[in-house]
Design an enzyme around this catalytic site. Structure first.
Site, short mmCIF file in Angstrom:
data_model
loop_
_atom_site.label_atom_id
_atom_site.label_comp_id
_atom_site.label_asym_id
_atom_site.label_seq_id
_atom_site.Cartn_x
_atom_site.Cartn_y
_atom_site.Cartn_z
N HIS A 76 32.02 39.94 46.78
CA HIS A 76 32.82 38.84 47.32
C HIS A 76 34.16 38.78 46.61
O HIS A 76 34.25 38.92 45.39
CB HIS A 76 32.09 37.51 47.15
CG HIS A 76 31.00 37.29 48.15
ND1 HIS A 76 30.66 36.06 48.63
CD2 HIS A 76 30.19 38.17 48.78
CE1 HIS A 76 29.67 36.17 49.51
NE2 HIS A 76 29.37 37.44 49.60
N TYR A 205 32.01 25.62 48.51
CA TYR A 205 31.80 24.49 47.61
C TYR A 205 32.46 23.29 48.27
O TYR A 205 33.68 23.27 48.44
CB TYR A 205 32.45 24.75 46.25
CG TYR A 205 31.73 25.73 45.37
CD1 TYR A 205 30.97 25.28 44.28
CD2 TYR A 205 31.80 27.10 45.58
CE1 TYR A 205 30.31 26.16 43.44
CE2 TYR A 205 31.14 28.00 44.75
CZ TYR A 205 30.40 27.52 43.69
OH TYR A 205 29.75 28.40 42.86
N PRO A 298 24.53 24.73 37.38
CA PRO A 298 24.73 25.96 38.15
C PRO A 298 26.02 26.00 38.96
O PRO A 298 26.30 27.01 39.60
CB PRO A 298 23.51 25.97 39.08
CG PRO A 298 23.14 24.54 39.23
CD PRO A 298 23.44 23.90 37.91
N LYS A 302 27.13 30.40 36.04
CA LYS A 302 27.28 31.01 34.72
C LYS A 302 25.98 31.31 33.98
O LYS A 302 25.98 32.09 33.03
CB LYS A 302 28.13 30.09 33.82
CG LYS A 302 29.58 29.99 34.25
CD LYS A 302 30.24 31.34 34.22
CE LYS A 302 31.57 31.34 34.91
NZ LYS A 302 31.94 32.65 35.43
N TYR A 388 35.75 31.89 37.09
CA TYR A 388 34.61 32.14 37.96
C TYR A 388 34.23 33.62 37.94
O TYR A 388 33.06 33.97 37.81
CB TYR A 388 34.91 31.70 39.39
CG TYR A 388 33.70 31.51 40.25
CD1 TYR A 388 33.25 30.24 40.58
CD2 TYR A 388 32.99 32.60 40.77
CE1 TYR A 388 32.12 30.06 41.38
CE2 TYR A 388 31.88 32.44 41.55
CZ TYR A 388 31.44 31.17 41.86
OH TYR A 388 30.31 31.01 42.65
#
Length: 395
Positions: A76, A205, A298, A302, A388
């Site tokens: 991704h 998100y 979560p 990580k 990220y």
């Protein structure tokens, strides 16, 4: 009669951290014995993380563990950030040159089990009364009772505690030398697995007045989705129809022509949200890695990646310690690992507090302002992307 085994490193825990550590050690000629309280089937089937950082994938490639990941995983470029009426894509590759991969922890665990079985790794599943001994000596050991009721003692030159937040390793470090930092969040996640193709190309998100939602995936045919729920929520309160209705509302079904496709839900569970860091990550020759030393919510993806980074640092430290008697990397392990732990703990807290709603309307305005800044500022987007996709191991 107690059966005595001698090895270089005794590893407590056969999850990804413990199994990867055994693989990394073996590649450098260091022997280990792995001791696990659960059954192999239980460990292999645990539904956990699904996003692998750039550095995690690089490490797996470097030790021959990425063939199936690259064949069946999904690379991704970034994620979508959303709030009612708006959805924005954050492209990690454009911003940092680093991507992430969607590949479930269950799949990585299968790869690790297969690799260690092929190498003849000694693993004791369903061990009880697991106890580390004498970590402050040059000859620590671990005692346990096997699944047939036989007593064992594994004598080693170091012990690695990769047994999670409820295992015996962290409890073996004396309370007087331990520092603990913790944040318990006032909400949980209701997570579901569904046998339906993902409705999105990359993770979504979503901030929503009714609570956070997330659309992730495990494969081309399996979706992983989450809803913010109050602490103490029972899965019995959430039937399948209610779950899909809430997901459709919070994820923006119908917004700009986007649709959420429901499907059969095969698994559901409630995950409390907390941050927890326990230091030091070493006491003598007992070393902690992964959830035994730290827990993150979560939201920032990580947890598994921190465990991989820990053992990526720990393996060379143990090789130097047991093969060469060189303690420099072992002495530096805790401080080095904690730099990354705290960076990722902060990022996980930041993502969590930006996206989860509460009862204060002032906080909601701040969250929306933050989201607008991240999605319209190259500096803001780059900061999110850099964190990220993940800092290098040893950051």
């Amino acid at each position: 009669m107690t059966q005595i085994t001698t090895t270089d490193v005794a590893i407590i825990g056969a999850g990804p951290a413990g199994m990867l550590l055994s693989h990394l050690l073996a590649a450098q000629g260091v022997e280990s014995v792995v001791i696990e309280a659960r059954s192999e089937a239980y460990v292999a089937s645990r539904i956990r993380a699904g996003v692998l950082e750039h550095s995690t994938v690089d490490l797996l490639r470097s030790v021959g563990l990425a063939d199936r990941l690259e064949a069946e995983g999904d690379e991704h470029r970034g994620i979508h950030l959303q709030w009612p009426g708006e959805r924005h894509h954050i492209d990690f590759v454009d911003l940092t040159g680093r991507s992430v991969w969607v590949y479930g922890q269950t799949e990585l665990q299968k790869d690790l089990i297969a690799a260690r079985a092929a190498a003849g790794q000694r693993i004791h599943y369903e061990a009880s009364d697991v106890t580390p001994h004498d970590p402050r000596t040059a000859s620590p050991s671990v005692t346990f009772t096997d699944s047939d009721g036989r007593a064992h003692r594994v004598r080693a030159r170091a012990v690695a505690g990769c047994d999670g937040s409820f295992g015996p390793s962290r409890a073996a470090i004396p309370a007087e030398v331990v520092n603990t930092w913790e944040r318990v969040y006032p909400y949980s996640w209701l997570g579901v697995l569904a046998d339906v193709a993902p409705s999105t190309d990359e993770l979504i998100y979503a901030w929503h007045p009714d609570g956070f939602a997330m659309h992730s995936m495990r494969s081309a045919t399996v979706s992983r989705l989450y809803l913010q729920v109050p602490n103490g929520t029972s899965v019995d309160e959430w039937g399948d129809d209610r779950i899909w209705e809430a997901l459709a509302d919070r994820l923006g079904h119908g917004q700009n022509g986007w649709t959420l496709t429901p499907g059969p839900i095969t698994d559901k569970g409630v995950l409390p949200m907390r941050s927890h860091v326990r230091t030091p990550m070493r006491d003598g020759r007992l070393f902690l890695a992964g959830d035994a030393a730290h827990i993150v919510p979560p939201t920032g993806a990580k947890g598994l990646n921190l465990a991989v980074a820990d053992v990526g640092l720990l393996a060379p430290a143990l090789v130097d310690l047991v093969r060469r008697g060189d303690e420099r990397l072992a002495d530096a392990y805790s401080d080095t690992a904690l730099r990354r732990v705290w960076r990722c703990t902060h990022f996980s807290w930041w993502m969590t507090t930006m996206l989860h709603t509460g009862e204060d309307p002032f906080d909601a305005r701040l969250q929306l302002s933050q989201l607008r800044w991240v999605t319209t500022s190259e500096a803001g987007a780059t900061g999110l992307a850099e964190n990220y996709a993940g800092p290098p191991i040893g950051f």
